[in-house]
Design a protein around this motif. Structure first.
Motif, short mmCIF file in Angstrom:
data_model
loop_
_atom_site.label_atom_id
_atom_site.label_comp_id
_atom_site.label_asym_id
_atom_site.label_seq_id
_atom_site.Cartn_x
_atom_site.Cartn_y
_atom_site.Cartn_z
N ASP A 1 0.84 -1.21 0.00
CA ASP A 1 0.00 0.00 0.00
C ASP A 1 0.86 1.25 0.00
O ASP A 1 0.59 2.21 -0.73
CB ASP A 1 -0.94 0.01 1.22
CG ASP A 1 -2.04 -1.03 1.10
OD1 ASP A 1 -2.31 -1.48 -0.02
OD2 ASP A 1 -2.62 -1.38 2.16
N VAL B 1 2.42 1.71 -3.46
CA VAL B 1 1.46 2.27 -4.42
C VAL B 1 1.28 3.76 -4.18
O VAL B 1 1.23 4.55 -5.14
CB VAL B 1 0.11 1.53 -4.34
CG1 VAL B 1 -0.95 2.27 -5.15
CG2 VAL B 1 0.25 0.11 -4.85
N ILE C 1 2.51 -0.65 -10.66
CA ILE C 1 1.14 -0.60 -10.15
C ILE C 1 0.36 -1.83 -10.61
O ILE C 1 -0.34 -2.49 -9.81
CB ILE C 1 0.42 0.68 -10.62
CG1 ILE C 1 1.07 1.92 -10.01
CG2 ILE C 1 -1.07 0.63 -10.27
CD1 ILE C 1 0.80 2.13 -8.56
N ASN C 2 0.45 -2.15 -11.89
CA ASN C 2 -0.26 -3.32 -12.42
C ASN C 2 0.23 -4.60 -11.75
O ASN C 2 -0.56 -5.51 -11.46
CB ASN C 2 -0.05 -3.43 -13.94
CG ASN C 2 -0.74 -2.30 -14.69
OD1 ASN C 2 -1.71 -1.73 -14.21
ND2 ASN C 2 -0.23 -1.98 -15.87
N GLU D 1 -1.32 -4.88 -8.29
CA GLU D 1 -2.74 -5.24 -8.40
C GLU D 1 -2.93 -6.70 -8.79
O GLU D 1 -3.90 -7.34 -8.37
CB GLU D 1 -3.42 -4.33 -9.43
CG GLU D 1 -3.53 -2.88 -8.98
CD GLU D 1 -4.11 -1.97 -10.05
OE1 GLU D 1 -4.21 -2.42 -11.22
OE2 GLU D 1 -4.43 -0.81 -9.74
#
Length: 459
Positions: free
Chosen positions: A193, A196, A412-413, A416
């Protein structure tokens, strides 16, 4: 130091060659003060404090005086290059300069390569790479705005923000790589977290810099502005009025200007590079037809179009068709109604449809030309320059920022999708590589050679 340079002393003329009131010759390196002192008659320079200037004469071995000079000495690291430096101010004769350069080289100095003084400043940590490149931009600045943009970058610009965020990203990369050593214990040293959040902050900063490039590039190179319109609309007359000189061909014969005439003016501290194009009419003349096609190509690449029409002879339908064509180009434009002095009663009421873009002038009389300049400055949003926002003016930085953004999106991808730490670390390292290319933490000899070889000798 960023890289290792030869530990010799270099010398070059730091001012423009040719006759002038004075010239400045710069020496930098471990023996700079010693070399000058060998041929300097006055105080012993090696015993003087740094940042001091001393009057004396430079003499040949046989005692012949070459010139009276002022020698300013700097001790490293408190100098431009971070090395011992001497700046010798002499009389502005190229003959004297050549004699002094030869004398300093006979005494132990080597003639500097292009940009070598600034390259040494980079190597010694006095400037990062982005700041070093801004030095060249500052020298080349030809307007208030381009000067400000280069000065801001040379004094740090976005380097500080980039470096601070890069350090945080390095920490996360290290923590994720540390996790790999404890993979069997399934521990997490780097909060996904927090990672990100950091990347989103970095993306916000980088996006603003990427978005600034279109304007920053214009500030650096000038606003490419096309003056277009049908033949004999007065384009060349307007260009002459803007430039205050008879530069373009002015004739009553339609289609006289078959090529492009480029010149620059300064409006509100910003350089506008004007291009006068051939008319945009259909023609059977082969040469004229080529000019028309090239006009369209110039207009597509412009940052601003001044589209002129003859207010005394043009119909509303003709102008409406031209406006529709302009809208298709997607380039900011000013619709210039010219020859207002030949029109009794002003433009027809239906022309109010174009009021957002329309400006009425008489290029021949000079009426409305100042208003046109103000409109041009406002239309390309150059008021943002005055706000002090950092702008990217360097295409190399722009490309590195784009590559960084792509790598950050991959991180980021990856988060996720729940990718493992080794893949995340790889994408983070890729983004760190591209960020480091901007400020110089990541360099190659080829990159440095390409950057500094474009500098002038003596800088």
């Amino acid at each position: 130091m960023h890289n290792t340079l030869e530990l010799d002393t270099i010398v070059a003329l730091a001012t423009v060659p040719g006759q002038s009131a004075i010239h400045v010759i710069r020496l930098s390196g471990p023996d700079a003060i010693k070399i000058v002192n060998k041929v300097f008659k006055g105080k012993n320079l090696e015993k003087q404090e740094g940042h001091t200037a001393h009057f004396g004469t430079i003499r040949e071995e046989d005692g012949t005086i070459v010139d009276e000079v002022l020698a300013t000495i700097f001790y490293g690291p408190k100098s431009y290059t971070g090395e011992n430096t001497v700046e010798v101010s002499c009389h502005g004769s190229q003959f004297i300069v050549d004699q002094l350069l030869q004398l300093f080289m006979k005494t132990g100095a080597r003639y500097a390569k292009a940009g070598e003084f600034t390259q040494r400043a980079f190597a010694n940590g006095k400037l990062d790479l982005a700041q070093a490149e801004a030095v060249a931009d500052l020298i080349a600045a030809d307007s208030h705005a381009s000067r400000d943009a280069a000065m801001q970058q040379m004094r740090g610009g976005f380097s500080k923000d980039i470096k601070a965020l890069r350090e945080k990203l390095i920490h996360f990369a290290s923590m994720i790589e540390l996790e790999l050593d404890f993979s069997e214990e399934d521990v997490e040293f780097a909060s996904r977290d927090e990672l990100v959040d950091l990347i989103n902050e970095l993306k916000r900063v980088i996006k603003a810099l990427i978005d600034s490039f279109s304007m920053g590039n214009v500030l650096k190179n000038g606003v490419p502005t096309v003056i277009a319109g049908k033949p004999n609309a007065g384009k060349s007359t307007l260009l002459n009025s803007l430039l205050n000189e008879e530069k373009a061909i002015v004739s009553d014969v339609a289609g006289t200007t078959r090529d492009f005439i480029e010149d620059e003016i300064n409006i509100g501290g910003v350089t506008f590079r004007f291009v006068d194009t051939a008319g945009l009419r259909e023609t059977e003349d082969r040469v004229e037809a080529i000019g028309v096609q090239r006009s369209y190509e110039k207009m597509k690449k412009a940052s601003l179009i001044m589209y002129m029409f003859d207010a005394a002879t043009s119909t509303f339908e003709d102008v409406k068709a031209e406006v529709e064509a302009l809208e298709q180009l997607g380039v900011p434009y000013i619709l210039v109604a010219n020859k207002l002095d030949q029109l009794e009663g002003g433009l027809a009421p239906e022309f109010k449809e174009f009021s957002e873009h329309l400006l009425e002038i008489s290029a021949d009389k000079g009426t409305g030309v100042d208003d046109l300049k103000e409109r041009a400055l406002h239309l390309v949003n150059l008021d943002k320059v005055q706000s002090g926002n950092t702008m990217v003016t360097n295409a190399r930085h722009y490309q590195s920022l784009r590559e960084t953004m792509k790598a950050l999106d991959d991180v980021i991808n990856g988060v996720e999708m729940g990718m493992t730490g080794d893949f995340l670390a790889l994408d983070i390292r890729t983004s760190l590589h591209h960020l480091g290319e901007i400020t110089g933490e990541v360099t190659t000899d080829d990159l440095l050679e390409n950057i500094f070889s474009k500098f002038c000798i003596g800088k």
